[in-house]
Write a protein that holds these residues in place. Sequence first.
Motif, PDB file in Angstrom:
ATOM      1  N   ILE A  38       4.378  23.031 -27.219  1.00 12.02           N
ATOM      2  CA  ILE A  38       2.977  22.432 -27.024  1.00 12.02           C
ATOM      3  C   ILE A  38       2.955  21.042 -26.702  1.00 12.02           C
ATOM      4  N   VAL A  39       1.959  20.811 -25.868  1.00 13.43           N
ATOM      5  CA  VAL A  39       1.679  19.199 -25.550  1.00 13.43           C
ATOM      6  C   VAL A  39       0.608  18.626 -26.120  1.00 13.43           C
ATOM      7  N   LEU A  40       1.021  17.280 -26.497  1.00 16.57           N
ATOM      8  CA  LEU A  40      -0.162  16.404 -27.013  1.00 16.57           C
ATOM      9  C   LEU A  40      -0.302  15.440 -25.942  1.00 16.57           C
ATOM     10  N   ALA A  41      -1.371  15.522 -25.169  1.00 15.26           N
ATOM     11  CA  ALA A  41      -1.803  14.395 -24.055  1.00 15.26           C
ATOM     12  C   ALA A  41      -2.468  13.295 -24.552  1.00 15.26           C
ATOM     13  N   THR A  42      -2.016  12.122 -24.284  1.00 16.78           N
ATOM     14  CA  THR A  42      -2.512  10.832 -24.433  1.00 16.78           C
ATOM     15  C   THR A  42      -3.215  10.063 -23.374  1.00 16.78           C
ATOM     16  N   ASN A  77      -2.842  11.130 -14.333  1.00 19.38           N
ATOM     17  CA  ASN A  77      -3.457  12.256 -14.275  1.00 19.38           C
ATOM     18  C   ASN A  77      -2.964  13.255 -13.609  1.00 19.38           C
ATOM     19  N   ASN A  78      -2.742  13.099 -12.287  1.00 22.38           N
ATOM     20  CA  ASN A  78      -2.486  14.145 -11.272  1.00 22.38           C
ATOM     21  C   ASN A  78      -1.017  14.452 -11.683  1.00 22.38           C
ATOM     22  N   THR A  79      -0.033  13.604 -11.995  1.00 27.16           N
ATOM     23  CA  THR A  79       1.377  13.952 -12.269  1.00 27.16           C
ATOM     24  C   THR A  79       1.518  14.694 -13.533  1.00 27.16           C
ATOM     25  N   PHE A  80       0.596  14.494 -14.295  1.00 20.94           N
ATOM     26  CA  PHE A  80       0.433  15.206 -15.546  1.00 20.94           C
ATOM     27  C   PHE A  80       0.036  16.573 -15.214  1.00 20.94           C
ATOM     28  N   GLU A  81      -0.980  16.726 -14.501  1.00 20.87           N
ATOM     29  CA  GLU A  81      -1.460  17.969 -14.169  1.00 20.87           C
ATOM     30  C   GLU A  81      -0.198  18.933 -13.551  1.00 20.87           C
ATOM     31  N   LYS A  82       0.557  18.407 -12.668  1.00 23.01           N
ATOM     32  CA  LYS A  82       1.429  19.015 -11.950  1.00 23.01           C
ATOM     33  C   LYS A  82       2.257  19.636 -12.951  1.00 23.01           C
ATOM     34  N   PHE A  83       2.720  18.625 -13.958  1.00 19.04           N
ATOM     35  CA  PHE A  83       3.753  19.021 -14.819  1.00 19.04           C
ATOM     36  C   PHE A  83       3.272  20.169 -15.719  1.00 19.04           C
ATOM     37  N   LEU A  84       1.939  20.262 -16.008  1.00 16.18           N
ATOM     38  CA  LEU A  84       1.339  21.496 -16.805  1.00 16.18           C
ATOM     39  C   LEU A  84       1.382  22.898 -15.756  1.00 16.18           C
ATOM     40  N   GLU A  85       1.061  22.503 -14.402  1.00 19.08           N
ATOM     41  CA  GLU A  85       1.294  23.735 -13.532  1.00 19.08           C
ATOM     42  C   GLU A  85       2.798  24.169 -13.543  1.00 19.08           C
ATOM     43  N   SER A  86       3.665  23.353 -13.426  1.00 24.46           N
ATOM     44  CA  SER A  86       4.939  23.633 -13.456  1.00 24.46           C
ATOM     45  C   SER A  86       5.744  24.393 -14.391  1.00 24.46           C
ATOM     46  N   SER A  87       5.164  23.854 -15.926  1.00 24.44           N
ATOM     47  CA  SER A  87       5.777  24.395 -17.081  1.00 24.44           C
ATOM     48  C   SER A  87       5.087  25.647 -17.527  1.00 24.44           C
ATOM     49  N   GLY A  88       3.620  25.895 -17.421  1.00 23.27           N
ATOM     50  CA  GLY A  88       2.962  26.436 -18.156  1.00 23.27           C
ATOM     51  C   GLY A  88       2.515  26.159 -19.486  1.00 23.27           C
ATOM     52  N   LEU A  89       2.813  25.308 -19.864  1.00 20.57           N
ATOM     53  CA  LEU A  89       2.807  24.636 -21.277  1.00 20.57           C
ATOM     54  C   LEU A  89       1.301  24.422 -21.464  1.00 20.57           C
ATOM     55  N   PRO A  90       0.605  24.832 -22.724  1.00 19.52           N
ATOM     56  CA  PRO A  90      -0.711  24.553 -23.078  1.00 19.52           C
ATOM     57  C   PRO A  90      -0.531  22.856 -23.530  1.00 19.52           C
ATOM     58  N   TYR A  91      -1.988  22.513 -23.668  1.00 21.51           N
ATOM     59  CA  TYR A  91      -1.923  21.292 -24.136  1.00 21.51           C
ATOM     60  C   TYR A  91      -3.338  20.929 -25.080  1.00 21.51           C
ATOM     61  N   ALA A  92      -3.201  19.971 -25.663  1.00 21.70           N
ATOM     62  CA  ALA A  92      -4.330  19.524 -26.648  1.00 21.70           C
ATOM     63  C   ALA A  92      -4.292  17.900 -26.458  1.00 21.70           C
ATOM     64  N   THR A  93      -5.559  17.233 -26.897  1.00 14.67           N
ATOM     65  CA  THR A  93      -5.728  15.838 -27.021  1.00 14.67           C
ATOM     66  C   THR A  93      -6.237  15.482 -28.474  1.00 14.67           C
ATOM     67  N   LEU A 121       8.316  22.542 -31.321  1.00 13.52           N
ATOM     68  CA  LEU A 121       8.276  21.527 -30.212  1.00 13.52           C
ATOM     69  C   LEU A 121       6.958  20.899 -29.695  1.00 13.52           C
ATOM     70  N   VAL A 122       6.748  19.746 -30.462  1.00 12.89           N
ATOM     71  CA  VAL A 122       5.458  18.993 -29.960  1.00 12.89           C
ATOM     72  C   VAL A 122       5.743  18.018 -29.025  1.00 12.89           C
ATOM     73  N   LEU A 123       5.438  18.151 -27.743  1.00 12.41           N
ATOM     74  CA  LEU A 123       5.648  17.205 -26.720  1.00 12.41           C
ATOM     75  C   LEU A 123       4.814  15.946 -26.664  1.00 12.41           C
ATOM     76  N   ASP A 124       4.808  15.037 -27.231  1.00 13.65           N
ATOM     77  CA  ASP A 124       3.803  13.936 -27.147  1.00 13.65           C
ATOM     78  C   ASP A 124       3.903  13.229 -25.902  1.00 13.65           C
ATOM     79  N   ILE A 125       3.029  13.170 -25.050  1.00  8.91           N
ATOM     80  CA  ILE A 125       3.086  12.572 -23.728  1.00  8.91           C
ATOM     81  C   ILE A 125       2.155  11.357 -23.691  1.00  8.91           C
ATOM     82  N   LEU A 139       8.765  16.845 -33.233  1.00  3.29           N
ATOM     83  CA  LEU A 139       8.032  15.814 -32.280  1.00  3.29           C
ATOM     84  C   LEU A 139       8.996  15.055 -31.296  1.00  3.29           C
ATOM     85  N   VAL A 140       8.626  15.277 -30.138  1.00  3.28           N
ATOM     86  CA  VAL A 140       9.306  14.535 -29.068  1.00  3.28           C
ATOM     87  C   VAL A 140       8.106  13.809 -28.233  1.00  3.28           C
ATOM     88  N   SER A 141       8.415  12.051 -28.366  1.00  2.00           N
ATOM     89  CA  SER A 141       7.281  11.364 -27.871  1.00  2.00           C
ATOM     90  C   SER A 141       7.865  10.747 -26.524  1.00  2.00           C
TER      91      SER A 141
END
Length: 578
Positions: free
Chosen positions: A227-231, A240-256, A294-298, A320-322
């Motif tokens: 899961i992704v934690l977006a900051t 922002n746009n690059t992050f959105e492309k990453f979500l689209e390519s990976s299919g990962l869900p995210y929280a903030t 795996l918590v992907l802290d971006i 945690l991977v930051s």
Amino acid sequence: MSSQDMGEVLNNTKISVVAYTLQRLADLGIDRVFGVPGDYSFPINDAVEEDQRLTWIASANELNAAYAADGYARRRGAAILSTTYGVGELSALNGVMGAMAERVPVFHIVGAPSTRIVKQGLVAHHTLGDGVFGNFEPLSAAACCVSARLSPENVVLELERVIDKALEESQPAYLVIPMDLALMPVLGIPLKGSVIGTIRQRQSDPEELNAALTHVLNKLVKAKNPIVLATRTISRFGLNNTFEKFLESSGLPYATSPMDRGILSESHPGYLGVYSGDMSQPAILKQIIQESDLVLDIGGLIQEDLNTGIWTDGINPKSLVSIRYDWVQSSGSVFTSVALQDMLDGLIDAKIAATSNCYWNESRPVQPPAFLKNTGTGAEQITAKYFYPLFQNFLRSEDVLVLEAGSCMLQISSLRLPDGVDMENQTLWSSIGWATPAAMGVAMAQPEKRVVLLSGDGAHQLTAQEIGVMGRYGVKPVVIILNNSCYGIEDMLSDRNHEYNILAPWSYSKLPITMGCDNWWCARVESVAELENAFKDINMQQNAAYLEVVVPASDSKHIAQAIVDRLQKQHTPPDSIE
């Protein structure tokens, strides 16, 4: 930045130090200068008026100017703040320090006494009367990641160093220009720069980048429920746009976390909600994240008390991977000189797909908070129970919500932002009064958007003068002030009612006309029906709006003493005593 980012060399070498400084900063795409004039800074003030790309914004005071510059820079990428020596720069210091904490690049330009005064050791105003000069500079420089004293000999090279560092760190810069040197011609070849959005803010070491990417990709391949934690660091570096492309390519869900909301629209199919430990919304999100392998802290989660449910985030360090703005940390592995943009680009290029239970579908582990439902029937007194569902429905796509620190910030976590609504807040620094001037800065940075300010009356009393500045410059925000006649957040944290939390009784809805704001829609509401009608009226007109919402002081209920003790670390838990 590379030399290419600096752009072409200018032919005119007769430009003054101050004119060149402003010209070089205007190249970044900045078009406003927030500040208060002063005689030591007159050369700066005059040069702003003479520069066709810049507009001087005369704030009510230096602190408000700093807050406004902070808001502007959040949306524009950078801002200029101008104050005079000593009294002016020190008045702005709290606002600049807040920009430092929240990673907002503000160029603080201070006009200093003439070197002719300094060299003679004359006693001048705005000093301590001892003939000593420059003793305030360490204070102001401490609020910034980089500083410089500009002169004809060094201005070209020093400006490049300062701009480079401020954008690399996404933090404030401090520039001092003595008033006599400000008017002297530049010695050297001036440069023309690029707009901030086209400048590469960080570079990576290729070997470190490759090692970091390999490490993170291996983690992703093996993970069963990542899961992704977006900051907000994503937004600070324009990714922002690059992050959105990453979500689209990976299919990962995210929280903030609470302070990181609005990076993408909360209608995004991968969005799960607001993670804040025990205060997560929805509550099950805490379990999902803490049980993830795996918590992907971006960007780097700020583990501040209010941002983590009073330090109840409890993420497993082994999971945690930051990926921070310039380094990556994963358990015992650390990779340095690695740019966030390069990491996101590399993860996108790898085209790795997440495991089955993390794709954006109905079987995903948790659904984001539902929209609140209004349960009021009309005559009831306005309380949080009734206000926030109506407020949520009032917001419309493309609005920017500027949220004040305080009790309203605690309530917003349970509110899902409608599609396309962005949010700015100051959770980490939490300087009450920030939001009113910041809302003006946001509105000036993006005049095409509707800016909605939500503030308590206590915070508003600190900086309400900026309402008059908004009227002067034709800014058209929607200002909503929750009037409970007290410092609500302080009352919640106090062990009992205190006189020091009670406010002077202002007639808030009359402030705009008193401050010269022509054609503003203004109203005061006390019932649910009045609030509903007011929101309808505001959405039907194009002018600025100021709405005073009367709520009971009792709505700011005291927080349980155990929670207050945990927040303030008043008691040592028994299990920690040896």
